[in-house]
Scaffold this motif. Structure first.
Motif, PDB file in Angstrom:
ATOM      1  N   ARG A  40      -3.741   2.145   5.337  1.00  0.00           N
ATOM      2  CA  ARG A  40      -3.075   1.801   4.083  1.00  0.00           C
ATOM      3  C   ARG A  40      -3.756   0.590   3.462  1.00  0.00           C
ATOM      4  NH1 ARG A  40       1.895  -0.933   2.470  1.00  0.00           N
ATOM      5  NH2 ARG A  40       2.342  -1.508   4.620  1.00  0.00           N
ATOM      6  N   LEU A  41      -3.987   0.652   2.156  1.00  0.00           N
ATOM      7  CA  LEU A  41      -4.616  -0.451   1.438  1.00  0.00           C
ATOM      8  C   LEU A  41      -3.596  -1.531   1.095  1.00  0.00           C
ATOM      9  CD1 LEU A  41      -6.935   1.370  -1.126  1.00  0.00           C
ATOM     10  CD2 LEU A  41      -7.533   0.448   1.114  1.00  0.00           C
ATOM     11  N   PRO A  42      -4.076  -2.753   0.837  1.00  0.00           N
ATOM     12  CA  PRO A  42      -3.170  -3.781   0.326  1.00  0.00           C
ATOM     13  C   PRO A  42      -2.600  -3.363  -1.021  1.00  0.00           C
ATOM     14  CG  PRO A  42      -5.258  -4.741   1.061  1.00  0.00           C
ATOM     15  CD  PRO A  42      -5.441  -3.260   1.042  1.00  0.00           C
ATOM     16  N   GLY A  43      -1.539  -4.023  -1.457  1.00  0.00           N
ATOM     17  CA  GLY A  43      -0.931  -3.730  -2.743  1.00  0.00           C
ATOM     18  C   GLY A  43      -1.804  -4.156  -3.908  1.00  0.00           C
ATOM     19  N   THR A  73      -1.716   8.740  -2.173  1.00  0.00           N
ATOM     20  CA  THR A  73      -0.624   7.797  -2.381  1.00  0.00           C
ATOM     21  C   THR A  73       0.694   8.438  -1.995  1.00  0.00           C
ATOM     22  OG1 THR A  73      -1.807   6.714  -4.210  1.00  0.00           O
ATOM     23  CG2 THR A  73       0.566   6.344  -4.073  1.00  0.00           C
ATOM     24  N   ASP A  74       1.502   7.672  -1.263  1.00  0.00           N
ATOM     25  CA  ASP A  74       2.858   8.099  -0.976  1.00  0.00           C
ATOM     26  C   ASP A  74       3.781   6.911  -1.223  1.00  0.00           C
ATOM     27  OD1 ASP A  74       2.640   6.410   1.252  1.00  0.00           O
ATOM     28  OD2 ASP A  74       2.176   8.053   2.624  1.00  0.00           O
ATOM     29  N   ARG A  75       5.021   7.001  -0.746  1.00  0.00           N
ATOM     30  CA  ARG A  75       5.991   5.949  -1.043  1.00  0.00           C
ATOM     31  C   ARG A  75       5.633   4.616  -0.396  1.00  0.00           C
ATOM     32  NH1 ARG A  75       9.566   5.113   3.118  1.00  0.00           N
ATOM     33  NH2 ARG A  75       9.505   6.592   4.846  1.00  0.00           N
ATOM     34  N   ARG A  76       4.743   4.614   0.613  1.00  0.00           N
ATOM     35  CA  ARG A  76       4.365   3.371   1.277  1.00  0.00           C
ATOM     36  C   ARG A  76       3.067   2.790   0.741  1.00  0.00           C
ATOM     37  NH1 ARG A  76       7.145   1.674   5.554  1.00  0.00           N
ATOM     38  NH2 ARG A  76       5.389   0.393   6.224  1.00  0.00           N
ATOM     39  N   GLY A  77       2.454   3.452  -0.267  1.00  0.00           N
ATOM     40  CA  GLY A  77       1.258   2.890  -0.861  1.00  0.00           C
ATOM     41  C   GLY A  77       0.093   3.853  -0.835  1.00  0.00           C
ATOM     42  N   SER A  78      -1.115   3.309  -1.094  1.00  0.00           N
ATOM     43  CA  SER A  78      -2.341   4.109  -1.146  1.00  0.00           C
ATOM     44  C   SER A  78      -3.026   4.098   0.221  1.00  0.00           C
ATOM     45  CB  SER A  78      -3.290   3.554  -2.206  1.00  0.00           C
ATOM     46  OG  SER A  78      -2.720   3.668  -3.500  1.00  0.00           O
ATOM     47  N   HIS A  79      -3.572   5.259   0.614  1.00  0.00           N
ATOM     48  CA  HIS A  79      -4.230   5.408   1.901  1.00  0.00           C
ATOM     49  C   HIS A  79      -5.643   5.931   1.695  1.00  0.00           C
ATOM     50  CE1 HIS A  79      -0.364   5.072   4.168  1.00  0.00           C
ATOM     51  NE2 HIS A  79       0.095   5.492   3.007  1.00  0.00           N
ATOM     52  N   VAL A  80      -6.551   5.482   2.542  1.00  0.00           N
ATOM     53  CA  VAL A  80      -7.932   5.922   2.464  1.00  0.00           C
ATOM     54  C   VAL A  80      -8.022   7.385   2.863  1.00  0.00           C
ATOM     55  CG1 VAL A  80     -10.282   5.482   3.283  1.00  0.00           C
ATOM     56  CG2 VAL A  80      -8.655   3.595   3.082  1.00  0.00           C
ATOM     57  N   ALA A  81      -8.787   8.156   2.092  1.00  0.00           N
ATOM     58  CA  ALA A  81      -8.945   9.585   2.384  1.00  0.00           C
ATOM     59  C   ALA A  81     -10.410   9.965   2.466  1.00  0.00           C
ATOM     60  CB  ALA A  81      -8.240  10.424   1.311  1.00  0.00           C
ATOM     61  N   LEU A  82     -11.260   9.014   2.859  1.00  0.00           N
ATOM     62  CA  LEU A  82     -12.683   9.319   3.015  1.00  0.00           C
ATOM     63  C   LEU A  82     -12.874  10.331   4.142  1.00  0.00           C
ATOM     64  CD1 LEU A  82     -14.242   5.751   2.803  1.00  0.00           C
ATOM     65  CD2 LEU A  82     -14.313   7.515   1.067  1.00  0.00           C
ATOM     66  N   PRO A  83     -13.928  11.155   4.077  1.00  0.00           N
ATOM     67  CA  PRO A  83     -14.182  12.082   5.181  1.00  0.00           C
ATOM     68  C   PRO A  83     -14.404  11.318   6.479  1.00  0.00           C
ATOM     69  CG  PRO A  83     -15.510  12.632   3.259  1.00  0.00           C
ATOM     70  CD  PRO A  83     -14.875  11.300   2.979  1.00  0.00           C
ATOM     71  N   GLY A  84     -13.941  11.887   7.565  1.00  0.00           N
ATOM     72  CA  GLY A  84     -14.123  11.233   8.851  1.00  0.00           C
ATOM     73  C   GLY A  84     -12.887  11.401   9.694  1.00  0.00           C
ATOM     74  N   PRO A  85     -12.974  11.016  10.955  1.00  0.00           N
ATOM     75  CA  PRO A  85     -11.820  11.166  11.836  1.00  0.00           C
ATOM     76  C   PRO A  85     -10.691  10.275  11.396  1.00  0.00           C
ATOM     77  CG  PRO A  85     -13.528   9.840  12.891  1.00  0.00           C
ATOM     78  CD  PRO A  85     -14.117  10.396  11.632  1.00  0.00           C
ATOM     79  N   PRO A  86      -9.440  10.703  11.556  1.00  0.00           N
ATOM     80  CA  PRO A  86      -8.305   9.864  11.173  1.00  0.00           C
ATOM     81  C   PRO A  86      -8.248   8.607  12.018  1.00  0.00           C
ATOM     82  CG  PRO A  86      -7.570  11.734  12.477  1.00  0.00           C
ATOM     83  CD  PRO A  86      -9.023  11.959  12.177  1.00  0.00           C
ATOM     84  N   THR A  87      -7.623   7.589  11.459  1.00  0.00           N
ATOM     85  CA  THR A  87      -7.486   6.334  12.180  1.00  0.00           C
ATOM     86  C   THR A  87      -6.624   6.540  13.414  1.00  0.00           C
ATOM     87  OG1 THR A  87      -7.601   5.165  10.099  1.00  0.00           O
ATOM     88  CG2 THR A  87      -6.738   3.941  11.972  1.00  0.00           C
ATOM     89  N   ALA A  88      -7.129   6.129  14.562  1.00  0.00           N
ATOM     90  CA  ALA A  88      -6.339   6.240  15.782  1.00  0.00           C
ATOM     91  C   ALA A  88      -5.266   5.180  15.785  1.00  0.00           C
ATOM     92  CB  ALA A  88      -7.242   6.069  17.000  1.00  0.00           C
ATOM     93  N   PHE A 242      -5.143  -7.800  24.035  1.00  0.00           N
ATOM     94  CA  PHE A 242      -5.086  -7.804  22.587  1.00  0.00           C
ATOM     95  C   PHE A 242      -5.574  -6.484  22.021  1.00  0.00           C
ATOM     96  CE2 PHE A 242      -5.291 -12.328  23.520  1.00  0.00           C
ATOM     97  CZ  PHE A 242      -4.385 -12.849  22.612  1.00  0.00           C
ATOM     98  N   THR A 243      -4.897  -6.016  20.984  1.00  0.00           N
ATOM     99  CA  THR A 243      -5.381  -4.913  20.160  1.00  0.00           C
ATOM    100  C   THR A 243      -5.612  -5.478  18.769  1.00  0.00           C
ATOM    101  OG1 THR A 243      -4.172  -3.233  21.403  1.00  0.00           O
ATOM    102  CG2 THR A 243      -4.846  -2.665  19.165  1.00  0.00           C
ATOM    103  N   LEU A 244      -6.836  -5.403  18.293  1.00  0.00           N
ATOM    104  CA  LEU A 244      -7.150  -5.963  16.977  1.00  0.00           C
ATOM    105  C   LEU A 244      -6.683  -5.011  15.893  1.00  0.00           C
ATOM    106  CD1 LEU A 244      -8.547  -8.183  15.331  1.00  0.00           C
ATOM    107  CD2 LEU A 244     -10.640  -6.837  15.447  1.00  0.00           C
ATOM    108  N   PRO A 245      -5.702  -5.384  15.086  1.00  0.00           N
ATOM    109  CA  PRO A 245      -5.240  -4.487  14.018  1.00  0.00           C
ATOM    110  C   PRO A 245      -6.312  -4.275  12.974  1.00  0.00           C
ATOM    111  CG  PRO A 245      -3.674  -6.260  14.462  1.00  0.00           C
ATOM    112  CD  PRO A 245      -4.956  -6.619  15.145  1.00  0.00           C
ATOM    113  N   ALA A 246      -6.318  -3.102  12.378  1.00  0.00           N
ATOM    114  CA  ALA A 246      -7.264  -2.819  11.320  1.00  0.00           C
ATOM    115  C   ALA A 246      -6.954  -3.666  10.105  1.00  0.00           C
ATOM    116  CB  ALA A 246      -7.217  -1.339  10.943  1.00  0.00           C
ATOM    117  N   ALA A 247      -7.959  -3.912   9.283  1.00  0.00           N
ATOM    118  CA  ALA A 247      -7.777  -4.711   8.077  1.00  0.00           C
ATOM    119  C   ALA A 247      -6.788  -4.037   7.162  1.00  0.00           C
ATOM    120  CB  ALA A 247      -9.111  -4.895   7.357  1.00  0.00           C
ATOM    121  N   GLY A 248      -5.922  -4.867   6.549  1.00  0.00           N
ATOM    122  CA  GLY A 248      -4.930  -4.302   5.651  1.00  0.00           C
ATOM    123  C   GLY A 248      -5.433  -4.226   4.250  1.00  0.00           C
TER     124      GLY A 248
END
Length: 248
Positions: A40-43, A73-88, A242-248
C-alpha cells in the motif's frame, strides 16, 4: 512560493505536465523496489510532501498510473500492481520486541493507561511535559518471580493519529483490564509507516539485569514510540528477532 500545478504550465514549456513527471518519478521508485507488488502506498498528503507538489498534482499522477494498470485502489488506499510476485506477508514483529522470554510463561500481564509519561519519554516523543498519552505496561515472570521482564511503552501523538487501532484504546485505558497490543507494529506497518528501531542496551548496577531503551520512528523521522525494557539476565538470554517492514 506557490506550487506549480498542471494548469500553471506555460504553453512554451515543452516538458511533460507536472503530474506526468510525478507519475514517472513515482513509477521509477516503484520499479526500484521501494514499494513491492501489493504494497500500500502512502496517502496523497504524504506523497505531496515527498514530491514537493500539491495534492491535486499527486491525485492526477495516481490516476495516470491507475489507467496504465500499475496501481489498484480499494477502501484502504492505492496498492502497487506492477508485474511480479505478490508481497509476502512478513512474520509479525510482536510488540514489544524483547519483552517475552524464549520459553512460555504463565505470569505475563499487559495493561494500557492514559496518563502522563515519564519526562524522558515525553521529551523523546515531543510531548509537552505532563500531557497524557497512551502507555502500555508489560510484566513477565517465571514461577517464583525469577527471570522478571518489565516493559513500559509510551506512544506519540503521531502514532495515535496515524494508527486507528491504537487510538481506539484511549477510552479503555484504565490501567487495570488486560490489553494485549501484540500487533501494534503490524498495525503501524499497515498504516503505511516504515519502522526504524534504535536500541540502547545498558548493564544495570546490580549486574543481574540489562535495560533496553527502544526508540521507533517512521520514514519521516517522526517519533512513534519509546519503550523501557528491563530484563533479569540470571535466567534468560535477551533475544531479538526483527522483521523489517516494507516501505510505506
Amino acid at each position: 512560493m506557490a506550487r506549480t500545478t498542471p494548469q500553471d504550465q506555460s504553453p512554451a514549456d515543452a516538458r511533460p505536465p507536472l503530474y506526468r513527471r510525478v507519475a514517472d518519478q513515482l513509477l521509477g521508485e516503484l520499479r526500484d523496489g521501494t514499494a513491492p507488488p501489493g504494497e500500500r502506498l502512502p496517502g496523497e498528503r504524504r506523497l505531496a510532501e515527498h514530491f514537493g507538489v500539491s495534492r491535486e498534482t499527486v491525485r492526477q499522477a495516481l490516476d495516470v498510473l491507475r489507467r496504465d494498470g500499475l496501481l489498484t485502489t480499494d477502501r484502504r488506499g492505492s496498492h502497487v500492481a506492477l508485474p511480479g510476485p505478490p508481497t509476502a506477508s512478513p512474520a509479525p514483529l510482536v510488540f514489544p520486541v524483547g519483552a517475552r522470554a524464549t520459553e512460555p510463561r504463565t505470569g505475563d500481564r499487559a495493561t494500557v493507561v492514559w496518563a502522563a509519561p515519564p519526562p524522558e519519554h515525553a521529551a523523546a516523543l515531543g510531548l509537552v511535559p505532563g500531557r497524557p498519552t497512551l502507555m502500555h505496561r508489560f510484566t513477565s515472570a517465571a514461577a517464583g518471580g525469577s527471570g522478571t521482564r518489565t516493559a513500559v511503552t509510551s506512544f506519540s501523538a503521531v502514532a495515535l493519529a496515524e494508527v486507528e487501532e491504537l487510538a481506539r484504546y484511549r477510552d479503555r485505558a484504565d490501567g487495570v483490564a488486560c490489553a494485549q497490543l501484540r500487533r501494534a507494529y503490524d498495525w503501524m506497518r499497515t498504516a503505511g509507516l516504515t519502522l526504524h528501531h534504535r536500541d540502547t542496551i545498558t548493564l544495570q548496577p546490580d549486574a543481574a539485569s540489562v535495560r533496553v531503551v527502544r526508540r521507533v520512528h517512521d520514514q519521516y523521522a517522526r517519533p512513534l514510540e519509546i519503550t523501557d525494557l528491563v530484563v533479569d539476565t540470571r535466567r534468560d538470554a535477551l533475544v531479538y528477532e526483527f522483521t523489517l517492514p516494507a516501505a510505506g
